[in-house]
Design an enzyme around this catalytic site. Sequence first.
Site, PDB file in Angstrom:
ATOM      1  N   ASP A 109      25.303  24.850 -22.057  1.00 38.04           N
ATOM      2  CA  ASP A 109      24.498  24.939 -20.689  1.00 38.04           C
ATOM      3  C   ASP A 109      24.040  26.302 -20.329  1.00 38.04           C
ATOM      4  OD1 ASP A 109      23.911  22.194 -20.408  1.00 38.04           O
ATOM      5  OD2 ASP A 109      25.719  21.936 -19.486  1.00 38.04           O
TER       6      ASP A 109
ATOM      7  N   ASN B 176      19.772  26.048 -10.991  1.00 43.67           N
ATOM      8  CA  ASN B 176      21.026  25.101 -10.819  1.00 43.67           C
ATOM      9  C   ASN B 176      21.028  25.322  -9.054  1.00 43.67           C
ATOM     10  OD1 ASN B 176      21.378  24.157 -12.861  1.00 43.67           O
ATOM     11  ND2 ASN B 176      23.394  24.947 -13.173  1.00 43.67           N
ATOM     12  N   GLU B 177      21.580  26.148  -8.574  1.00 44.87           N
ATOM     13  CA  GLU B 177      21.869  26.360  -7.286  1.00 44.87           C
ATOM     14  C   GLU B 177      21.916  27.786  -6.803  1.00 44.87           C
ATOM     15  OE1 GLU B 177      25.236  27.351  -9.195  1.00 44.87           O
ATOM     16  OE2 GLU B 177      24.844  25.154  -9.195  1.00 44.87           O
TER      17      GLU B 177
ATOM     18  N   THR C 117      24.123  18.159 -10.970  1.00 44.18           N
ATOM     19  CA  THR C 117      25.699  17.655 -11.246  1.00 44.18           C
ATOM     20  C   THR C 117      26.399  18.788 -11.713  1.00 44.18           C
ATOM     21  OG1 THR C 117      24.425  17.754 -13.365  1.00 44.18           O
ATOM     22  CG2 THR C 117      24.424  15.554 -12.235  1.00 44.18           C
ATOM     23  N   ALA C 118      26.124  20.141 -11.189  1.00 44.92           N
ATOM     24  CA  ALA C 118      26.866  21.394 -11.636  1.00 44.92           C
ATOM     25  C   ALA C 118      27.754  21.437 -10.448  1.00 44.92           C
ATOM     26  CB  ALA C 118      25.977  22.357 -11.981  1.00 44.92           C
TER      27      ALA C 118
END
Length: 255
Positions: free
Chosen positions: A42, A114-115, A155-156
């Site tokens: 990932d 992701n964030e 989901t991370a």
Amino acid sequence: MTTRALVASPTPPAQIAAEELRATYDWVPIDQADEIVALGGDGFMLQTLHAMLETRRMVPVFGMNLGTVGFLMNDWRLERLDDRLAKARPFRVSPLSMTATTVDGETFLLPAINEVSLLRETRQTAKLEVTVNDRIVLPELVCDGILVATPAGSTAYNLSAQGPILPLGSALLALTPISPFRPRRWRGAILPEKTRIGIRVLEADKRPVSAVADQREVREVASVEVEIDHNRDLTLLFDPEHALDDRITMEQFIA
């Protein structure tokens, strides 16, 4: 005819697999490719996607897992790659755009797939003011930090911080506190993806805070603004039986 480029993590398993693929299929340089095949985990997939964001050349990416978790990847197989790519399902991923201003007045504009997370830099807890569409919703959040996650990133780090799992395509963002102290009962919010989120660091000199867009960090921030950037949408390709939306759904049932 669809042209494809091959990129691989520097790890031995990914490099060995890359040699096998180069001997079996035809490849072109990245700047000539209609699709990219990425080998690794990932982290390498995020690196590949960020490279496309920087060059602003967005082509679909089909990842094969030669790392650990491989949440954003398909299974590694040498055989029938052409057939797999022809049948792959596309999923759009909209990155976040983070505008971070430091206490010295410098401004940084960074993307995040992701964030975006804000984290205290010292033993002192962070004190943050949170706004949603320019409206103050939390005058003072006392915490270790806070993060804004996309569905692909839910989901991370977001999940580790007890945030919600967001289905891909839900057009939502997760706003999740990290070890909140006050307000004691606030556990975060689910917001429409069109939301503009602002975070101002209170007592920034005494309680320094860093901002991280995926893996890129800005130290000693005074304020951060986060919103979705639809001008740089990315496309991931998945095997029909191993699609990202199915994986995100099933994560909710893992103990």
